[in-house]
Design an enzyme around this catalytic site. Structure first.
Site, short mmCIF file in Angstrom:
data_model
loop_
_atom_site.label_atom_id
_atom_site.label_comp_id
_atom_site.label_asym_id
_atom_site.label_seq_id
_atom_site.Cartn_x
_atom_site.Cartn_y
_atom_site.Cartn_z
N ARG A 142 -17.08 71.32 -8.90
CA ARG A 142 -16.72 71.32 -10.44
C ARG A 142 -15.95 72.77 -10.74
O ARG A 142 -16.52 73.62 -10.49
CB ARG A 142 -17.67 71.09 -11.43
CG ARG A 142 -18.72 69.86 -11.08
CD ARG A 142 -17.98 68.52 -11.56
NE ARG A 142 -16.90 68.55 -12.43
CZ ARG A 142 -16.87 68.48 -13.63
NH1 ARG A 142 -17.95 68.27 -14.12
NH2 ARG A 142 -15.76 68.52 -14.37
N TYR A 171 -19.36 75.33 -9.78
CA TYR A 171 -20.53 74.79 -8.98
C TYR A 171 -20.12 73.63 -8.08
O TYR A 171 -19.49 72.66 -8.40
CB TYR A 171 -21.55 74.71 -9.90
CG TYR A 171 -21.52 73.57 -11.00
CD1 TYR A 171 -21.76 72.14 -10.53
CD2 TYR A 171 -21.21 73.79 -12.16
CE1 TYR A 171 -21.60 71.30 -11.28
CE2 TYR A 171 -21.22 72.66 -13.05
CZ TYR A 171 -21.48 71.38 -12.71
OH TYR A 171 -21.49 70.40 -13.66
N HIS A 186 -19.27 71.20 -21.57
CA HIS A 186 -19.51 70.02 -22.25
C HIS A 186 -19.67 69.91 -23.53
O HIS A 186 -20.19 70.81 -24.32
CB HIS A 186 -20.90 69.51 -21.39
CG HIS A 186 -20.71 69.34 -19.90
ND1 HIS A 186 -20.48 68.14 -19.32
CD2 HIS A 186 -21.08 70.19 -19.06
CE1 HIS A 186 -20.56 68.28 -18.13
NE2 HIS A 186 -20.97 69.46 -17.97
N TYR A 220 -27.10 75.96 -14.43
CA TYR A 220 -27.53 75.25 -15.63
C TYR A 220 -29.09 75.33 -15.88
O TYR A 220 -29.79 75.61 -14.98
CB TYR A 220 -27.42 73.72 -15.87
CG TYR A 220 -25.78 73.33 -15.99
CD1 TYR A 220 -25.31 73.19 -17.21
CD2 TYR A 220 -25.31 72.81 -14.87
CE1 TYR A 220 -24.23 72.80 -17.46
CE2 TYR A 220 -23.95 72.34 -15.02
CZ TYR A 220 -23.44 72.42 -16.34
OH TYR A 220 -22.32 71.78 -16.63
N HIS A 225 -16.16 74.47 -16.55
CA HIS A 225 -16.00 73.41 -17.72
C HIS A 225 -16.98 73.54 -18.53
O HIS A 225 -18.10 74.28 -18.35
CB HIS A 225 -15.67 72.22 -17.30
CG HIS A 225 -17.05 71.70 -16.59
ND1 HIS A 225 -17.55 72.12 -15.13
CD2 HIS A 225 -18.20 70.97 -16.98
CE1 HIS A 225 -18.56 71.65 -14.65
NE2 HIS A 225 -19.26 70.84 -15.88
FE LIG Z 1 -21.02 70.36 -15.83
#
Ligand SMILES: [Fe+2]
Length: 232
Positions: A152, A142, A157, A103, A155
């Site tokens: 995770r 990640y 958000h 991110y 996905h």
């Molecule tokens: Fe996330």
């Protein structure tokens, strides 16, 4: 006559402190909630959320020669209410990591490389049919850095605002066929299998949509018994 909305079934929601996911202890109240009827001012404003926030376009896969690295994908998202009726005008915020699982955020300590051509966030308004279209790249998986060794799955958000500020749903969309879905602590905090499967997008046949992108369909239900799971 006020609309009566069927309450959410807790089994369809990922609420509560979840073992194996340390951050939930900071995200959920330690005490039971008290029900307090909303006041008129909370129900009636501030209105026109879309005019109060900066909108960011629905194409985050890069521009021209500056393309983000990853599998190009096209998301067709529909925002609907408890009856399946579209919610036009809903403000939808979308964010996800890059194809390597990174991110753009100072708190992201993942070793994966950033992608200078991928910003990773959009804020758009649902059209007449409750439709939101996003051109992006498929996010990577990640690791969660909380002292354990779980990952995770890919996905996306979402934060969806309704007519007023208080009306907001924060949720996540998952991808079909991902091996990490089966062990994801957040997805599996939803106890009801049907509700879990509603959090997974549908891949359309590759003969549909743009030839250079995978097309995924997804629906977010903002309230009622079949409301999409709240996943902050
Ligand atoms: Fe996330």
């Amino acid at each position: 006559m006020p609309t009566v909305i069927e309450p959410r079934d807790p089994r369809t929601q990922a609420q509560g402190v979840e073992q194996g996911y340390a951050q939930t202890a900071r995200r959920w109240p330690a005490q039971p909630l008290l029900r307090r009827p909303p006041t008129l001012s909370e129900l009636t404003g501030p209105l026109e959320v879309a005019k109060r926030v900066k909108l960011l376009g629905g194409d985050i896969a890069g521009h021209g020669e500056r393309q983000a690295i990853g599998q190009l994908m096209h998301l067709r998202l529909r925002i609907v209410d408890e009856d399946g009726a579209p919610v036009p005008g809903a403000v939808v915020e979308i964010w996800h990591c890059n194809a390597a699982g990174k991110y753009i955020h100072p708190n992201d300590t993942n070793d994966a490389p950033p992608d200078p051509n991928f910003y990773g966030a959009a804020r758009v308004v649902a059209g007449d049919g409750g439709l939101v279209e996003l051109r992006t790249i498929k996010p990577g998986a990640y690791p969660v850095r909380d002292g354990t060794s779980w990952w995770r799955p890919p996905h996306i958000h979402f934060s969806v605002w309704g007519r007023v500020w208080l009306s907001r749903l924060v949720t996540q969309m998952f991808f079909p066929g991902e091996p990490l879905n089966a062990s994801d602590v957040i997805l599996n905090a939803i106890r009801d299998p049907a509700a879990r499967s509603r959090c997974i997008a549908t891949l359309l046949p590759t003969t549909q949509g743009p030839a250079n992108a995978l097309v995924f369909d997804y629906q977010i239900v903002v309230r009622g018994r079949k409301a999409s799971a709240s996943m902050p």
